[in-house]
Design an enzyme around this catalytic site. Structure first.
Site, PDB file in Angstrom:
ATOM      1  N   LYS A 181      43.318  50.668  42.598  1.00  0.00           N
ATOM      2  CA  LYS A 181      43.616  50.819  41.174  1.00  0.00           C
ATOM      3  C   LYS A 181      42.306  50.862  40.397  1.00  0.00           C
ATOM      4  CE  LYS A 181      44.159  48.352  37.590  1.00  0.00           C
ATOM      5  NZ  LYS A 181      43.710  49.288  36.497  1.00  0.00           N
ATOM      6  N   GLY A 233      35.463  42.365  37.979  1.00  0.00           N
ATOM      7  CA  GLY A 233      35.727  42.401  36.551  1.00  0.00           C
ATOM      8  C   GLY A 233      35.391  41.078  35.890  1.00  0.00           C
ATOM      9  N   LEU A 236      37.932  35.868  33.144  1.00  0.00           N
ATOM     10  CA  LEU A 236      39.295  35.585  32.680  1.00  0.00           C
ATOM     11  C   LEU A 236      40.322  36.313  33.536  1.00  0.00           C
ATOM     12  CD1 LEU A 236      41.232  34.318  30.651  1.00  0.00           C
ATOM     13  CD2 LEU A 236      40.867  36.304  29.158  1.00  0.00           C
ATOM     14  N   GLY A 238      39.862  37.490  36.531  1.00  0.00           N
ATOM     15  CA  GLY A 238      39.767  36.942  37.879  1.00  0.00           C
ATOM     16  C   GLY A 238      40.593  35.687  38.052  1.00  0.00           C
ATOM     17  N   GLU A 256      34.631  39.294  42.395  1.00  0.00           N
ATOM     18  CA  GLU A 256      33.243  39.520  41.975  1.00  0.00           C
ATOM     19  C   GLU A 256      33.284  39.630  40.470  1.00  0.00           C
ATOM     20  OE1 GLU A 256      30.382  40.896  40.309  1.00  0.00           O
ATOM     21  OE2 GLU A 256      30.730  42.847  41.252  1.00  0.00           O
ATOM     22  N   CYS A 290      26.950  43.792  36.185  1.00  0.00           N
ATOM     23  CA  CYS A 290      27.226  42.362  36.346  1.00  0.00           C
ATOM     24  C   CYS A 290      25.977  41.571  36.701  1.00  0.00           C
ATOM     25  CB  CYS A 290      28.309  42.158  37.402  1.00  0.00           C
ATOM     26  SG  CYS A 290      27.952  42.976  38.969  1.00  0.00           S
ATOM     27  N   GLU A 387      28.208  36.062  28.972  1.00  0.00           N
ATOM     28  CA  GLU A 387      27.865  37.415  29.368  1.00  0.00           C
ATOM     29  C   GLU A 387      28.152  38.384  28.223  1.00  0.00           C
ATOM     30  OE1 GLU A 387      28.488  40.114  33.315  1.00  0.00           O
ATOM     31  OE2 GLU A 387      30.313  39.315  32.396  1.00  0.00           O
TER      32      GLU A 387
END
Length: 486
Positions: A181, A233, A236, A238, A256, A290, A387
């Site tokens: 996806k 991603g 939150l 995750g 990740e 990231c 971040e």
């Protein structure tokens, strides 16, 4: 099925069981070009529960035969798929860039990494053996690495091709079926892979692609027949995936997530090298990576000299901001209005520390922003702790080795870090104490397919790349053989 896609003929259908199909969901989603905010498409398929069930059913049907084919055949399929990516690399890069806003060089580089991921894991297929143990207790023990079954990957928007392929390749190499996806912000390159999947010769149901938004991802993570989900991603999301996995069938999860990577620059560092790495580590892909070098700690004796040189390099980078279609462009826009508001919000709220450079919008259309430097920002400020995911860096100072280790580790993230010094003993000493999954010495924001990649703390868990990725997609089965009858 020929590869006929382009930026004027976009793939918008789901790829299920080796065919492009119309979604069962009448609802579609829209995507936009971040260089000017113009609509790219408003009719991209949004997979619903029936679509997900259909893909899972096709994968379950394909799994017994796929797991059993000779490893040489599986290797050849992965290598052919890699070759097809290379053949269509320019077009795939365009399909990624049209809604990401990345310059040509980044798009081609990222598509190249996707190809290399499949080539790498194709080469590992017959180099991932099981194990055996002596029969000193009367039993010969054999340990097999067996595929999990139906697996899924939810890819991030900032690296549409590479992130997708770094999840798909090890899953397929170990005999799993895989459902991809892509992000709803950058779906086209992944959807276009369907034509290459079929051309490469993958059996129906082995490798499928479902476009959709967070609702589609939620269906995958909660599905009772999916045995693993790999996600790249936000923290939150995750956490939501981990919760859904636990509440459904305790599926395996690799996460990740975000980062707030510190670059530690000691007073004996090679200044030019440190500036090169730390500047490209926050401006590359418009800071939307990231592992971005978003915190730079500089020893106080060289702080002013470093900041001035860093500012000059930043100003040179700012001159390369522009239309991602132009060959001279090195930095494109932020991905969309949501991300633009997020990044500018951090800048506007920052009332502590000093603005050294940047911070303004570029132009009147699109989501372009000047790469931005702050210095002497309190460690408790959100610019240091959270971040941003944009070209915004904080440069702070430190006195001692012990102090900078504590500062570097004082966030909830732990994805990457860098140490810049000519003292190898100090470099290794500091690297061993930094709480990060990847630490560069005299470099930062880089990794390799041959080594594990992942985070500490809230940057996630599990590892991608290397043989660790194969382990993430397999179960170990122990077989005990009686060597004699009593």
């Amino acid at each position: 099925m020929s590869f006929a896609f382009s930026k004027t003929n976009l793939p918008k259908q789901l790829f299920i069981n080796n065919e492009y199909v119309v979604s069962n969901n009448s609802k579609k989603f829209s995507v936009y070009n971040p260089k000017d905010g113009s609509l790219v498409a408003d009719d991209v398929a949004l997979a619903n529960e029936q679509d997900v069930d259909n893909a899972v059913a096709a994968a379950e049907k394909a799994f017994p035969a796929w797991r059993s084919i000779p490893t040489t055949e599986r290797r050849d399929l992965l290598e052919k798929f890699a070759s097809l990516i290379e053949t269509h690399q320019t077009t795939l890069a365009e399909l990624s860039r049209i809604t990401l806003g990345a310059p040509t060089t980044i798009g081609l580089y990222e598509a190249g990494l996707a190809k290399e991921s499949f080539k790498y894991f194709a080469g590992l297929i017959n180099k991932y053996p099981g194990d055996s143990y002596p029969q000193d207790d009367g039993f010969l023990k054999i340990v097999r690495n067996e595929p999990l079954g139906v697996t899924a990957g939810i890819a991030a928007w900032n690296g549409p091709m590479f992130v997708a392929c770094s999840k798909a390749a090890p899953a397929l190499a170990t005999g799993n079926c895989f459902i991809l996806k892509p992000s709803e912000k950058t779906p086209f390159a992944a959807l276009a892979l369907g034509a290459l999947i079929k051309e490469a010769g993958f059996p129906p149901g082995v490798f499928q692609v479902l476009s959709g938004d967070g609702s589609t991802g939620a269906l995958l993570t909660a599905h009772m027949k999916i045995r693993k989900v790999s996600f790249t991603g936000s923290v939150l999301t995750g956490k939501r995936i981990q919760e859904a996995a636990a509440k459904s069938n305790l599926k395996r999860v690799t996460l990740e997530l975000g980062g707030k990577s510190p670059a530690v620059v000691f007073d004996d560092a090679h200044l030019e090298n440190a500036i090169k790495w730390t500047v490209q580590g926050i401006t590359g892909n418009t800071g939307q990576i990231c592992v971005a070098a978003s915190r730079v700690y500089v020893q106080e004796s060289i702080f002013d000299k470093f900041v001035e040189a860093y500012k000059m390099a930043f100003q040179a980078a700012t001159k390369m901001v522009g239309d991602p279609e132009a060959q001279t462009t090195g930095i494109g826009p932020l991905v969309d209005e949501i991300q633009f508001k997020r990044v500018t919000g951090f800048i506007e709220r920052s009332d502590k520390g000093s603005l050294v450079a940047g911070g303004k919008r570029i132009g009147n259309e699109g989501y372009f922003i000047e790469p931005t430097i702050f210095k002497n920002v309190p460690e408790s400020a959100e610019l240091v702790q959270q971040e941003v995911f944009g070209p915004v860096v904080v440069i702070n100072t430190f006195k001692t080795e012990e102090e900078v280790i504590a500062l570097s580790n004082d966030t909830e993230y732990g994805l990457a870090a860098g140490v810049f010094t000519q003292d190898i003993q100090r470099a290794l000493r500091v690297a061993s104490l930094l709480e990060a999954g990847t630490v560069g010495i005299n470099n930062i924001t880089t990794t390799s397919l041959g080594v594990p990649f992942g985070g500490f703390k809230q940057s996630g868990y599990g590892r991608e790349n290397s043989i660790d990725a194969l382990e993430a997609y397999t179960n170990k089965k122990t077989i005990l053989i009686t060597m004699k009858y009593d």
